[in-house]
Design an enzyme around this catalytic site. Structure first.
Site, PDB file in Angstrom:
ATOM      1  N   ARG A   1     -16.068 -19.625  40.052  1.00  0.00           N
ATOM      2  CA  ARG A   1     -15.022 -18.588  39.919  1.00  0.00           C
ATOM      3  C   ARG A   1     -15.051 -17.660  41.129  1.00  0.00           C
ATOM      4  O   ARG A   1     -16.100 -17.285  41.616  1.00  0.00           O
ATOM      5  CB  ARG A   1     -15.263 -17.780  38.643  1.00  0.00           C
ATOM      6  CG  ARG A   1     -14.331 -16.585  38.525  1.00  0.00           C
ATOM      7  CD  ARG A   1     -14.258 -16.080  37.130  1.00  0.00           C
ATOM      8  NE  ARG A   1     -15.430 -15.327  36.729  1.00  0.00           N
ATOM      9  CZ  ARG A   1     -15.536 -14.720  35.547  1.00  0.00           C
ATOM     10  NH1 ARG A   1     -14.549 -14.804  34.660  1.00  0.00           N
ATOM     11  NH2 ARG A   1     -16.616 -14.045  35.238  1.00  0.00           N
TER      12      ARG A   1
ATOM     13  N   ARG B   1     -26.161 -14.172  30.604  1.00  0.00           N
ATOM     14  CA  ARG B   1     -24.998 -13.651  29.875  1.00  0.00           C
ATOM     15  C   ARG B   1     -24.665 -14.547  28.689  1.00  0.00           C
ATOM     16  O   ARG B   1     -24.248 -14.065  27.633  1.00  0.00           O
ATOM     17  CB  ARG B   1     -23.791 -13.536  30.819  1.00  0.00           C
ATOM     18  CG  ARG B   1     -23.948 -12.374  31.799  1.00  0.00           C
ATOM     19  CD  ARG B   1     -23.020 -12.486  32.988  1.00  0.00           C
ATOM     20  NE  ARG B   1     -21.617 -12.427  32.646  1.00  0.00           N
ATOM     21  CZ  ARG B   1     -20.653 -13.000  33.366  1.00  0.00           C
ATOM     22  NH1 ARG B   1     -20.947 -13.699  34.449  1.00  0.00           N
ATOM     23  NH2 ARG B   1     -19.410 -12.890  32.993  1.00  0.00           N
TER      24      ARG B   1
ATOM     25  N   ARG C   1     -18.314  -6.502  21.340  1.00  0.00           N
ATOM     26  CA  ARG C   1     -19.271  -7.513  21.793  1.00  0.00           C
ATOM     27  C   ARG C   1     -20.520  -7.553  20.932  1.00  0.00           C
ATOM     28  O   ARG C   1     -21.383  -8.398  21.159  1.00  0.00           O
ATOM     29  CB  ARG C   1     -19.682  -7.182  23.225  1.00  0.00           C
ATOM     30  CG  ARG C   1     -19.208  -8.205  24.248  1.00  0.00           C
ATOM     31  CD  ARG C   1     -19.652  -7.684  25.580  1.00  0.00           C
ATOM     32  NE  ARG C   1     -19.689  -8.641  26.617  1.00  0.00           N
ATOM     33  CZ  ARG C   1     -18.709  -8.831  27.506  1.00  0.00           C
ATOM     34  NH1 ARG C   1     -17.592  -8.178  27.400  1.00  0.00           N
ATOM     35  NH2 ARG C   1     -18.880  -9.682  28.486  1.00  0.00           N
TER      36      ARG C   1
ATOM     37  N   LYS D   1     -11.178 -16.147  28.416  1.00  0.00           N
ATOM     38  CA  LYS D   1     -10.506 -15.149  27.575  1.00  0.00           C
ATOM     39  C   LYS D   1      -9.749 -14.106  28.405  1.00  0.00           C
ATOM     40  O   LYS D   1      -8.689 -13.664  27.986  1.00  0.00           O
ATOM     41  CB  LYS D   1     -11.473 -14.502  26.584  1.00  0.00           C
ATOM     42  CG  LYS D   1     -12.527 -13.617  27.181  1.00  0.00           C
ATOM     43  CD  LYS D   1     -13.372 -13.018  26.076  1.00  0.00           C
ATOM     44  CE  LYS D   1     -14.701 -12.497  26.566  1.00  0.00           C
ATOM     45  NZ  LYS D   1     -14.796 -11.901  27.879  1.00  0.00           N
TER      46      LYS D   1
ATOM     47  N   ARG E   1     -18.081 -12.700  41.820  1.00  0.00           N
ATOM     48  CA  ARG E   1     -18.624 -11.547  41.110  1.00  0.00           C
ATOM     49  C   ARG E   1     -20.143 -11.602  41.164  1.00  0.00           C
ATOM     50  O   ARG E   1     -20.715 -12.669  41.021  1.00  0.00           O
ATOM     51  CB  ARG E   1     -18.164 -11.564  39.642  1.00  0.00           C
ATOM     52  CG  ARG E   1     -16.850 -10.873  39.410  1.00  0.00           C
ATOM     53  CD  ARG E   1     -16.308 -11.088  38.029  1.00  0.00           C
ATOM     54  NE  ARG E   1     -17.267 -10.866  36.943  1.00  0.00           N
ATOM     55  CZ  ARG E   1     -16.924 -10.855  35.660  1.00  0.00           C
ATOM     56  NH1 ARG E   1     -15.665 -11.040  35.301  1.00  0.00           N
ATOM     57  NH2 ARG E   1     -17.828 -10.667  34.725  1.00  0.00           N
TER      58      ARG E   1
HETATM   59  P1  AMP Z   1     -16.763  -9.125  31.224  1.00  0.00           P
HETATM   60  O1  AMP Z   1     -15.852  -8.975  32.394  1.00  0.00           O
HETATM   61  O2  AMP Z   1     -16.062  -8.896  29.905  1.00  0.00           O
HETATM   62  O3  AMP Z   1     -17.539 -10.427  31.252  1.00  0.00           O
HETATM   63  O4  AMP Z   1     -17.851  -7.944  31.326  1.00  0.00           O
HETATM   64  C1  AMP Z   1     -18.720  -7.828  32.438  1.00  0.00           C
HETATM   65  C2  AMP Z   1     -19.943  -6.984  32.083  1.00  0.00           C
HETATM   66  O5  AMP Z   1     -19.524  -5.658  31.687  1.00  0.00           O
HETATM   67  C3  AMP Z   1     -20.771  -7.486  30.905  1.00  0.00           C
HETATM   68  O6  AMP Z   1     -21.705  -8.487  31.305  1.00  0.00           O
HETATM   69  C4  AMP Z   1     -21.458  -6.196  30.455  1.00  0.00           C
HETATM   70  O7  AMP Z   1     -22.529  -5.837  31.321  1.00  0.00           O
HETATM   71  C5  AMP Z   1     -20.357  -5.165  30.645  1.00  0.00           C
HETATM   72  N1  AMP Z   1     -19.518  -5.042  29.420  1.00  0.00           N
HETATM   73  C6  AMP Z   1     -18.197  -5.358  29.272  1.00  0.00           C
HETATM   74  N2  AMP Z   1     -17.753  -5.123  28.028  1.00  0.00           N
HETATM   75  C7  AMP Z   1     -18.821  -4.618  27.344  1.00  0.00           C
HETATM   76  C8  AMP Z   1     -19.025  -4.191  26.001  1.00  0.00           C
HETATM   77  N3  AMP Z   1     -18.040  -4.232  25.084  1.00  0.00           N
HETATM   78  N4  AMP Z   1     -20.266  -3.753  25.659  1.00  0.00           N
HETATM   79  C9  AMP Z   1     -21.278  -3.702  26.563  1.00  0.00           C
HETATM   80  N5  AMP Z   1     -21.160  -4.100  27.838  1.00  0.00           N
HETATM   81  C10 AMP Z   1     -19.947  -4.561  28.243  1.00  0.00           C
END
Ligand code: AMP
Length: 215
Positions: free
Chosen positions: A129, A173, A90, A16, A162
């Site tokens: 990744r 996750r 989320r 995404k 990461r």
């Molecule tokens: P992402 O890059 O979108 O996979 O986000 C990485 C991490 O950031 C997630 O595993 C969460 O720990 C935190 N995170 C990102 N967006 C949110 C959100 N909307 N609500 C809560 N935690 C978030």
């Protein structure tokens, strides 16, 4: 024409972020990624960053108050522009808060795109990744290799894994996603206007499908 407002949903590793960046550049939208905002805050060691780092490392969701504050600020800074939300909302509670924010702002969502991918394919993708910490370019040891091993094609910085792309954290996750984020899809499906795209193919193929769905 009114500014275009899009939400992109999908499990971690569904692609995404990549698709949101493509769509943002194709349609002139701002790419509002809560994950990127949080990673920036962690890198800059801001108060938010210091609080968020632990949640992120463990693959848990960060506290709503932090996320809402970041989102409010990002939406206010994007006044009058089109945007695509990536990584937010989320949870159902976040989707409901977003509904409120948008009513207050007099804005509406035009499209909600859900990218569906088999979880085992996701584990394979995310384990391979690599990202550029400097310019945010994304690579994959299997499918999107850098020209010089270990170095970003765009800026030459050393690419890294990461911390939350370790296999145990990826699985955690994905569980968090199933439990907390899957209901968000139903929230938008019930409202109408949800578009589901098959995310198992290549980047170009998926992007073409998204553009077709938005016609
Ligand atoms: P992402 O890059 O979108 O996979 O986000 C990485 C991490 O950031 C997630 O595993 C969460 O720990 C935190 N995170 C990102 N967006 C949110 C959100 N909307 N609500 C809560 N935690 C978030």
């Amino acid at each position: 024409m009114a500014a275009l407002h899009v939400i992109i949903l999908g499990a971690p590793g569904s692609g995404k972020g990549t698709q949101a960046a493509r769509l943002a550049s194709e349609k002139g939208l701002r790419h509002l990624s809560t994950g990127d905002m949080l990673r920036d805050a962690v890198a800059k060691k801001t108060e938010i960053g210091l609080r968020a780092a632990e949640y992120m490392r463990e693959g848990r969701l960060g506290p709503d108050e932090i996320i809402f504050a970041l989102m409010r600020e990002a939406l206010a800074a994007s006044e009058g522009s089109g945007w695509i939300l990536d990584g937010f909302p989320r949870t159902l509670a976040q989707a409901e808060e977003l509904d409120k924010m948008l009513i207050e702002r007099g804005e509406r969502i035009d499209y909600v795109i859900d990218i569906a991918v088999d979880p085992e394919l996701i584990v394979r993708r995310l384990s391979n990744r690599r990202v550029c910490p400097k310019c945010k370019a994304v690579y994959n040891l299997d499918t999107i290799r850098t020209k010089v091993p270990g170095r970003c094609d765009a800026c030459g910085a050393e690419i890294v894994k990461r911390p939350d792309d370790e296999e145990a954290t990826i699985r955690k996750r994905l569980r968090v996603y199933e439990e907390q984020t899957a209901p968000v899809i139903e929230h938008y499906r019930a409202r109408g206007g949800l578009v589901t795209v098959d995310g198992s193919g290549g980047i170009e193929e998926i992007f073409a499908e998204i553009l077709r769905a938005m016609k």
